[in-house]
Design an enzyme around this catalytic site. Structure first.
Site, PDB file in Angstrom:
ATOM      1  N   CYS A 101       0.834  -1.204   0.000  1.00  0.00           N
ATOM      2  CA  CYS A 101       0.000   0.000   0.000  1.00  0.00           C
ATOM      3  C   CYS A 101       0.868   1.254   0.000  1.00  0.00           C
ATOM      4  CB  CYS A 101      -0.930  -0.002   1.204  1.00  0.00           C
ATOM      5  SG  CYS A 101      -2.127   1.354   1.225  1.00  0.00           S
ATOM      6  N   CYS A 199      -6.461  -4.094   6.897  1.00  0.00           N
ATOM      7  CA  CYS A 199      -7.663  -3.261   6.836  1.00  0.00           C
ATOM      8  C   CYS A 199      -8.769  -3.854   5.984  1.00  0.00           C
ATOM      9  CB  CYS A 199      -7.305  -1.871   6.334  1.00  0.00           C
ATOM     10  SG  CYS A 199      -6.782  -1.791   4.607  1.00  0.00           S
TER      11      CYS A 199
END
Length: 397
Positions: A101, A199
């Site tokens: 990410c 997440c």
């Protein structure tokens, strides 16, 4: 300067943005929407980039009196992080989605857009430091306090990205001080818990989530001698070093716990053994990148024609394979290798070979090895293979 503050909705990014404002810069806050489907990202304190987080980020920007926007990066996030995570597990590797990410979203897609819009730098709440060396080139270094240092997850940043990266929390001695500053500024996130876990796995059950995205099938759990000890519901759902979830039903002969030593997706087997057999002394990494300009030994090597058997570059480092692990004294060298993949691509492949001077346990293919010299981050590579001290045949590919 015109600054884009990446606002996760947490206390660190809030204080980082506030310090950029205090420094007199023209600051704009941006929150990244990483999913178009409510409920697919974690809620409460356990994740990041949720709807709740975007509202927290907006309140901070309102308090600071700066503009606030939400940018939709959900498609890029799915392709570059979620799909990559699934693919890596399908091939028996253990990826680090936060690393990906940072590489693909927060410091590639975000920075690319920010520069295109005329911003000079992107500010985040990471605990790391960017330092200009005597030649004016920017280097990535550990934060002042190692306990909070996040340079490991930023090891994917390139020379060009470091030119536009700013980490205002670099010299902050503790998270308590950041929280105290947030409270003094009247930020509602001052006591907000840190985010953790993955997440995009809402319930925190990675194995169950993978079962919905990968075609898992039952297979055998074996010891190092090839004896069948039990069965599993899918080899891809296991990772090297794992102890829980084996459900073997009977203890080892010596009564000690057993751990996953190797995952074989091609044969759908999971190999288990004692903790001692998790130790490795050599790591081979692929897809290397350099944080800032490479050191002289690397530059000299990369300028050579990549011929098989050519002299390799060697340099002393400390290496780190997890975000919160202790660094390990190591020797690294680079070499060009020829294998089926490189032959198909029509060129040799660069490998980073890291020889550990201290043992490491539970190193899994797919993880990231970050290389340091002192506090400076040299670069990183994806672990392709790890060699065991006690089992030469454990060579995860």
């Amino acid at each position: 300067m015109k600054i884009l503050a990446a606002m996760s909705g947490g206390v660190d990014s809030a204080v980082a943005a506030a310090r950029a404002v205090d420094a007199g810069h023209d600051v704009v806050g941006v929150h990244l929407a990483l999913s178009r489907m409510p409920g697919t990202l974690r809620t409460g304190s356990r994740g990041c980039c949720t709807i709740e987080d975007s509202m927290d980020a907006r309140r901070v920007c309102d308090k600071l009196g700066i503009p606030f926007y939400v940018w939709d990066f959900s498609e890029r996030f799915k392709e570059d992080v979620v799909d990559d995570f699934i693919s890596e597990y399908e091939h028996g590797r253990t990826p680090n989605p936060c690393m990906r990410c940072n590489e693909k979203i927060k410091f590639a897609a975000l920075l690319e857009k920010a520069v295109a819009l005329g911003f000079d730098a992107v500010v985040t709440g990471h605990y790391a430091k960017v330092i200009a060396n005597k030649d004016g080139n920017r280097e990535l270094h550990r934060a002042a306090t190692w306990a909070k240092d996040q340079s490991y997850v930023l090891g994917v940043l390139t020379h060009e990205q470091l030119k536009h990266a700013w980490f205002p929390l670099a010299d902050t001695p503790s998270k308590d001080e950041v929280r105290a500053e947030a409270a003094e500024r009247g930020f509602s996130v001052a006591k907000k818990p840190d985010s953790y876990d993955i997440c995009f796995i809402p319930e925190g059950d990675t194995r169950a989530w993978l079962g919905d995205h990968i075609a898992l099938r039952e297979g055998e759990i074996k010891d190092t001698e090839g004896n069948v000890l039990g069965h599993h519901t899918g080899a891809q759902a296991f990772t090297v070093g794992q102890r829980k979830g084996l459900a073997l039903g009977r203890p080892a002969a010596d009564g000690k716990p057993r751990f996953v030593l190797e995952v074989k997706p091609k044969t759908n087997e999971v190999i288990v053994g004692s903790r001692e057999l998790l130790a490795v002394d050599e790591i081979r990494g692929i897809r290397a990148t350099w944080a800032g300009l490479p050191i002289a030994e690397v530059t000299e090597f990369l300028e050579k024609t990549p011929e098989r058997g050519a002299q390799s570059a060697e340099f002393e480092i400390t290496s780190q394979v997890r975000a919160h692990a202790d660094p390990v004294l190591s020797a690294a060298h680079m070499e060009w290798v020829e294998d089926d993949e490189s032959v198909e691509a029509g060129k040799l492949r660069l490998e980073i070979v890291v020889r550990l001077k201290e043992g490491l346990k539970g190193v899994a293919p797919g993880q990231t090895v970050v290389m340091y010299q002192g506090t400076r981050v040299l670069g990183q590579a994806t672990i392709n293979r790890a060699y065991s001290l006690n089992r030469a045949d454990i060579q995860a590919a």
